[in-house]
Design a protein around this motif. Structure first.
Motif, PDB file in Angstrom:
ATOM      1  N   TYR A 133       0.833  -1.209   0.000  1.00  0.00           N
ATOM      2  CA  TYR A 133       0.000   0.000   0.000  1.00  0.00           C
ATOM      3  C   TYR A 133       0.867   1.258   0.000  1.00  0.00           C
ATOM      4  O   TYR A 133       0.591   2.229  -0.706  1.00  0.00           O
ATOM      5  CB  TYR A 133      -0.924   0.035   1.213  1.00  0.00           C
ATOM      6  CG  TYR A 133      -1.760  -1.196   1.413  1.00  0.00           C
ATOM      7  CD1 TYR A 133      -2.190  -1.963   0.331  1.00  0.00           C
ATOM      8  CD2 TYR A 133      -2.123  -1.611   2.692  1.00  0.00           C
ATOM      9  CE1 TYR A 133      -2.944  -3.094   0.518  1.00  0.00           C
ATOM     10  CE2 TYR A 133      -2.880  -2.744   2.890  1.00  0.00           C
ATOM     11  CZ  TYR A 133      -3.285  -3.487   1.801  1.00  0.00           C
ATOM     12  OH  TYR A 133      -4.021  -4.607   1.992  1.00  0.00           O
ATOM     13  N   GLU A 142       0.446   1.914 -10.334  1.00  0.00           N
ATOM     14  CA  GLU A 142       0.036   0.787  -9.489  1.00  0.00           C
ATOM     15  C   GLU A 142       1.150  -0.252  -9.430  1.00  0.00           C
ATOM     16  O   GLU A 142       1.642  -0.713 -10.461  1.00  0.00           O
ATOM     17  CB  GLU A 142      -1.236   0.142 -10.029  1.00  0.00           C
ATOM     18  CG  GLU A 142      -1.753  -0.989  -9.155  1.00  0.00           C
ATOM     19  CD  GLU A 142      -3.154  -1.436  -9.554  1.00  0.00           C
ATOM     20  OE1 GLU A 142      -3.659  -2.364  -8.909  1.00  0.00           O
ATOM     21  OE2 GLU A 142      -3.723  -0.869 -10.496  1.00  0.00           O
ATOM     22  N   TYR A 395     -13.063   3.682  -4.651  1.00  0.00           N
ATOM     23  CA  TYR A 395     -12.356   2.935  -5.693  1.00  0.00           C
ATOM     24  C   TYR A 395     -11.824   1.633  -5.112  1.00  0.00           C
ATOM     25  O   TYR A 395     -11.481   1.562  -3.927  1.00  0.00           O
ATOM     26  CB  TYR A 395     -11.199   3.798  -6.225  1.00  0.00           C
ATOM     27  CG  TYR A 395     -10.351   3.158  -7.296  1.00  0.00           C
ATOM     28  CD1 TYR A 395     -10.797   3.081  -8.608  1.00  0.00           C
ATOM     29  CD2 TYR A 395      -9.094   2.645  -6.997  1.00  0.00           C
ATOM     30  CE1 TYR A 395     -10.010   2.511  -9.600  1.00  0.00           C
ATOM     31  CE2 TYR A 395      -8.295   2.075  -7.977  1.00  0.00           C
ATOM     32  CZ  TYR A 395      -8.762   2.007  -9.283  1.00  0.00           C
ATOM     33  OH  TYR A 395      -7.981   1.436 -10.253  1.00  0.00           O
ATOM     34  N   ILE A 407      -7.794  -3.973  -2.557  1.00  0.00           N
ATOM     35  CA  ILE A 407      -7.611  -2.735  -1.794  1.00  0.00           C
ATOM     36  C   ILE A 407      -8.756  -1.795  -2.144  1.00  0.00           C
ATOM     37  O   ILE A 407      -9.040  -1.563  -3.326  1.00  0.00           O
ATOM     38  CB  ILE A 407      -6.296  -2.029  -2.137  1.00  0.00           C
ATOM     39  CG1 ILE A 407      -5.111  -2.962  -1.950  1.00  0.00           C
ATOM     40  CG2 ILE A 407      -6.114  -0.778  -1.279  1.00  0.00           C
ATOM     41  CD1 ILE A 407      -3.805  -2.348  -2.434  1.00  0.00           C
ATOM     42  N   PHE A 409     -10.151   2.144  -1.532  1.00  0.00           N
ATOM     43  CA  PHE A 409      -9.726   3.475  -1.101  1.00  0.00           C
ATOM     44  C   PHE A 409     -10.940   4.210  -0.538  1.00  0.00           C
ATOM     45  O   PHE A 409     -11.962   4.355  -1.217  1.00  0.00           O
ATOM     46  CB  PHE A 409      -9.121   4.241  -2.272  1.00  0.00           C
ATOM     47  CG  PHE A 409      -7.806   3.664  -2.722  1.00  0.00           C
ATOM     48  CD1 PHE A 409      -6.613   4.154  -2.234  1.00  0.00           C
ATOM     49  CD2 PHE A 409      -7.779   2.606  -3.618  1.00  0.00           C
ATOM     50  CE1 PHE A 409      -5.404   3.614  -2.639  1.00  0.00           C
ATOM     51  CE2 PHE A 409      -6.571   2.056  -4.030  1.00  0.00           C
ATOM     52  CZ  PHE A 409      -5.386   2.564  -3.535  1.00  0.00           C
ATOM     53  N   SER A 411     -12.532   7.367   2.443  1.00  0.00           N
ATOM     54  CA  SER A 411     -12.250   8.666   3.071  1.00  0.00           C
ATOM     55  C   SER A 411     -11.814   8.511   4.522  1.00  0.00           C
ATOM     56  O   SER A 411     -10.952   9.241   4.995  1.00  0.00           O
ATOM     57  CB  SER A 411     -13.488   9.558   2.989  1.00  0.00           C
ATOM     58  OG  SER A 411     -14.604   8.935   3.626  1.00  0.00           O
ATOM     59  N   ARG A 444      -7.718   1.595   2.522  1.00  0.00           N
ATOM     60  CA  ARG A 444      -6.652   2.596   2.564  1.00  0.00           C
ATOM     61  C   ARG A 444      -7.266   3.977   2.390  1.00  0.00           C
ATOM     62  O   ARG A 444      -8.206   4.149   1.620  1.00  0.00           O
ATOM     63  CB  ARG A 444      -5.643   2.308   1.451  1.00  0.00           C
ATOM     64  CG  ARG A 444      -4.541   3.340   1.330  1.00  0.00           C
ATOM     65  CD  ARG A 444      -3.586   2.952   0.210  1.00  0.00           C
ATOM     66  NE  ARG A 444      -2.709   4.060  -0.114  1.00  0.00           N
ATOM     67  CZ  ARG A 444      -1.609   4.375   0.569  1.00  0.00           C
ATOM     68  NH1 ARG A 444      -1.276   3.626   1.603  1.00  0.00           N
ATOM     69  NH2 ARG A 444      -0.852   5.404   0.222  1.00  0.00           N
ATOM     70  N   LYS A 445      -6.716   4.959   3.098  1.00  0.00           N
ATOM     71  CA  LYS A 445      -7.234   6.320   2.996  1.00  0.00           C
ATOM     72  C   LYS A 445      -6.853   6.924   1.654  1.00  0.00           C
ATOM     73  O   LYS A 445      -5.726   6.787   1.198  1.00  0.00           O
ATOM     74  CB  LYS A 445      -6.681   7.192   4.120  1.00  0.00           C
ATOM     75  CG  LYS A 445      -7.262   8.610   4.151  1.00  0.00           C
ATOM     76  CD  LYS A 445      -6.769   9.367   5.352  1.00  0.00           C
ATOM     77  CE  LYS A 445      -7.286  10.806   5.339  1.00  0.00           C
ATOM     78  NZ  LYS A 445      -8.762  10.878   5.346  1.00  0.00           N
ATOM     79  N   GLY A 446      -7.815   7.592   1.010  1.00  0.00           N
ATOM     80  CA  GLY A 446      -7.495   8.277  -0.229  1.00  0.00           C
ATOM     81  C   GLY A 446      -8.578   8.132  -1.264  1.00  0.00           C
ATOM     82  O   GLY A 446      -9.553   7.391  -1.108  1.00  0.00           O
ATOM     83  N   ASN A 447      -8.397   8.861  -2.368  1.00  0.00           N
ATOM     84  CA  ASN A 447      -9.277   8.774  -3.520  1.00  0.00           C
ATOM     85  C   ASN A 447      -8.735   7.720  -4.468  1.00  0.00           C
ATOM     86  O   ASN A 447      -7.731   7.070  -4.216  1.00  0.00           O
ATOM     87  CB  ASN A 447      -9.341  10.135  -4.217  1.00  0.00           C
ATOM     88  CG  ASN A 447      -9.839  11.231  -3.310  1.00  0.00           C
ATOM     89  OD1 ASN A 447     -10.859  11.052  -2.644  1.00  0.00           O
ATOM     90  ND2 ASN A 447      -9.115  12.336  -3.259  1.00  0.00           N
ATOM     91  N   ASN A 448      -9.370   7.584  -5.591  1.00  0.00           N
ATOM     92  CA  ASN A 448      -8.853   6.766  -6.669  1.00  0.00           C
ATOM     93  C   ASN A 448      -7.464   7.283  -7.035  1.00  0.00           C
ATOM     94  O   ASN A 448      -7.327   8.418  -7.482  1.00  0.00           O
ATOM     95  CB  ASN A 448      -9.804   6.873  -7.871  1.00  0.00           C
ATOM     96  CG  ASN A 448      -9.295   6.101  -9.075  1.00  0.00           C
ATOM     97  OD1 ASN A 448      -8.170   5.623  -9.110  1.00  0.00           O
ATOM     98  ND2 ASN A 448     -10.154   5.974 -10.075  1.00  0.00           N
ATOM     99  N   PRO A 449      -6.395   6.486  -6.813  1.00  0.00           N
ATOM    100  CA  PRO A 449      -5.037   7.004  -7.049  1.00  0.00           C
ATOM    101  C   PRO A 449      -4.739   7.280  -8.502  1.00  0.00           C
ATOM    102  O   PRO A 449      -3.738   7.897  -8.830  1.00  0.00           O
ATOM    103  CB  PRO A 449      -4.150   5.880  -6.510  1.00  0.00           C
ATOM    104  CG  PRO A 449      -4.979   4.654  -6.611  1.00  0.00           C
ATOM    105  CD  PRO A 449      -6.387   5.098  -6.375  1.00  0.00           C
TER     106      PRO A 449
END
Length: 455
Positions: A133, A142, A395, A407, A409, A411, A444-449
């Protein structure tokens, strides 16, 4: 692009570059050890990637060093390889996690402007998830999950290499490029269980000869013995293991080594058959062994031996399945097969279950399909609010199979209740038909990477 491209394997010391070099070139040209800095010079070899011949360069580990020193000269050799390469494989150690050296040398690779694939090596086992991650932070796309030592994830790496080089495979079928478990590659199958469950007898029955010593005395098998065999044209590497008993009962030094060997066989296996003695109730130790197999992420098949001696077969089978459902809830619908090793009955049923479960264990789901399911699952049952703010799951991706690993993603992943994670996991199993194998689902914290509009 040349039809004989050059691929450089780079990264800090001891991330597994030489192991991957050996794996790609199919030979043991590079020394491999836990000792960092073993590789000093550039080493070249030829790799056949789905019919495309490529020159692979194994480089010394990138590290800071005084000017003119041996490590500094090693670094210069690596930088020369980076400049000359058509494609760079940037390796990190997923078990160790992302380090300052990884970040520093990722900048060096990015500055080169060369096409680069980020490879998260040593991805076998749960400890690798955090490092996998973290590697998103390098901004190199990715990561490709890989275990160079075990040969897992090579199919994904080959596909990514050809895509990055914009080359078409010279000779590979749609089935062969799906994953790295090609039909001509032996499926590693371990037989485990308590002492005297009949493991060696089962191995002999599968092999069609008395290869293993058998008898009523428990503990006859001391080491995990690997034997090649074929079933219906499919190659297998079969491991007979020592009986696993409770740790408190393991006293002799030889038996401790035997247990360690059996556990090593579980870790190196792809599918594990847990053999249970039908004459004894499903005991706590059987379930403990099953849990160890699942914790290692292996595909599990439960086989009930000596079934010909059971009188009330339906009742006994129902009892065992109920116990498995309650005590091994992390792998619902685990395959259960009845057999008699000594009478050689039920062997085909067992092998059919092994092959079918291996296919599920290797299953991959397209990212678009996965995210369509995610949107529908979230719409049916919204995540709960955390401190007045609803958790948004934006995502999902599947970085690897063997076992299927996902995984998501979100908020506020830390605030997501376990009950909601179970809901998604159960829906994932049901929608994509993933019964009886361990599934890794992490948040995992975050938006669509990969959503450029948010960057």
């Amino acid at each position: 692009m040349s039809q004989n491209p050059t691929i450089a394997i780079v990264g800090r010391p001891n991330v597994g570059k030489s192991t991957l070099f050996n794996r790609l070139t199919g030979r043991r040209a590079a020394l491999v050890s836990d000792m960092p800095g073993l590789t000093r010079d550039r080493r070249e070899g030829q790799a056949d990637i789905y019919g495309v011949t490529a020159t692979v360069i194994d480089t010394a580990g990138l590290e800071e060093a005084p000017v003119g020193s041996i490590p500094d000269r090693m670094r210069e050799q690596s930088e020369t390889a980076i400049i000359a390469a058509d494609l760079i494989l940037f390796l990190i150690d997923a078990r160790a996690g992302l380090t300052g050296a990884d970040r520093q040398f990722a900048q060096l690779v990015r500055r080169s402007g060369q096409p680069t694939l980020l490879v998260a090596n040593k991805c076998e086992g749960e400890k690798a998830h955090v490092g996998y991650y973290e590697s998103f932070e390098l901004g190199m796309g990715e990561p490709i999950a890989l275990s160079a030592e075990h040969g897992e994830g090579l199919g994904d790496l080959y596909d990514a290499i050809l895509a990055a080089l914009q080359l078409d495979p010279a000779a590979v079928s749609d089935e062969e490029d799906e994953d790295d478990a090609a039909p001509d590659r032996p499926l590693r199958l371990a037989i485990v269980g308590r002492p005297n469950a009949g493991k060696s007898t089962l191995v002999n029955a599968l092999l069609g000869e008395d290869r293993m010593i058998t008898g009523p005395e428990p503990g006859l098998t001391r080491d995990a013995i690997e034997t090649p065999f074929e079933w219906n044209g499919r190659a297998f590497a079969l491991f007979d293991t020592a009986g696993l008993r409770r740790r408190s009962r393991v006293s002799e030094a030889a038996e401790k080594l035997s247990v360690a060997s059996a556990m090593r066989a579980i870790r190196f296996a792809e599918t594990v058959v847990l053999l249970i003695d039908a004459e004894h109730a499903l005991e706590h130790q059987d379930l403990t062994i099953g849990a160890k197999v699942v914790d290692e992420g292996r595909a599990l098949v439960v086989a009930i031996n000596k079934w010909d001696l059971v009188t009330e077969k339906q009742r006994r089978l129902a009892e065992i399945k109920t116990l498995l459902r309650d005590k091994l809830a992390q792998v619902p619908q685990v395959p259960v097969v009845t057999l008699s090793a000594i009478a050689e009955q039920g062997l085909d049923k067992l092998m059919q279950a092994v092959v079918a479960n291996d296919e599920i264990w290797n299953k991959r789901i397209a990212t678009a399909e996965l995210n369509r399911w995610l949107a529908e699952a979230v719409e049916r049952h919204q995540p709960p609010a955390v401190q007045g703010r609803r958790v948004r799951i934006r995502y999902m991706t599947q970085p690897s199979a063997r076992p299927p690993t996902f995984i998501a993603f979100a908020s506020q992943p830390a605030g997501l209740p376990k009950s909601y994670a179970r809901y998604l996991l159960n829906s994932l199993r049901e929608t994509f038909h993933l019964p009886g194998v361990p599934i890794r689902l992490s948040f995992r914290k975050g938006n669509n990477p990969f959503d450029k509009s948010r960057s």
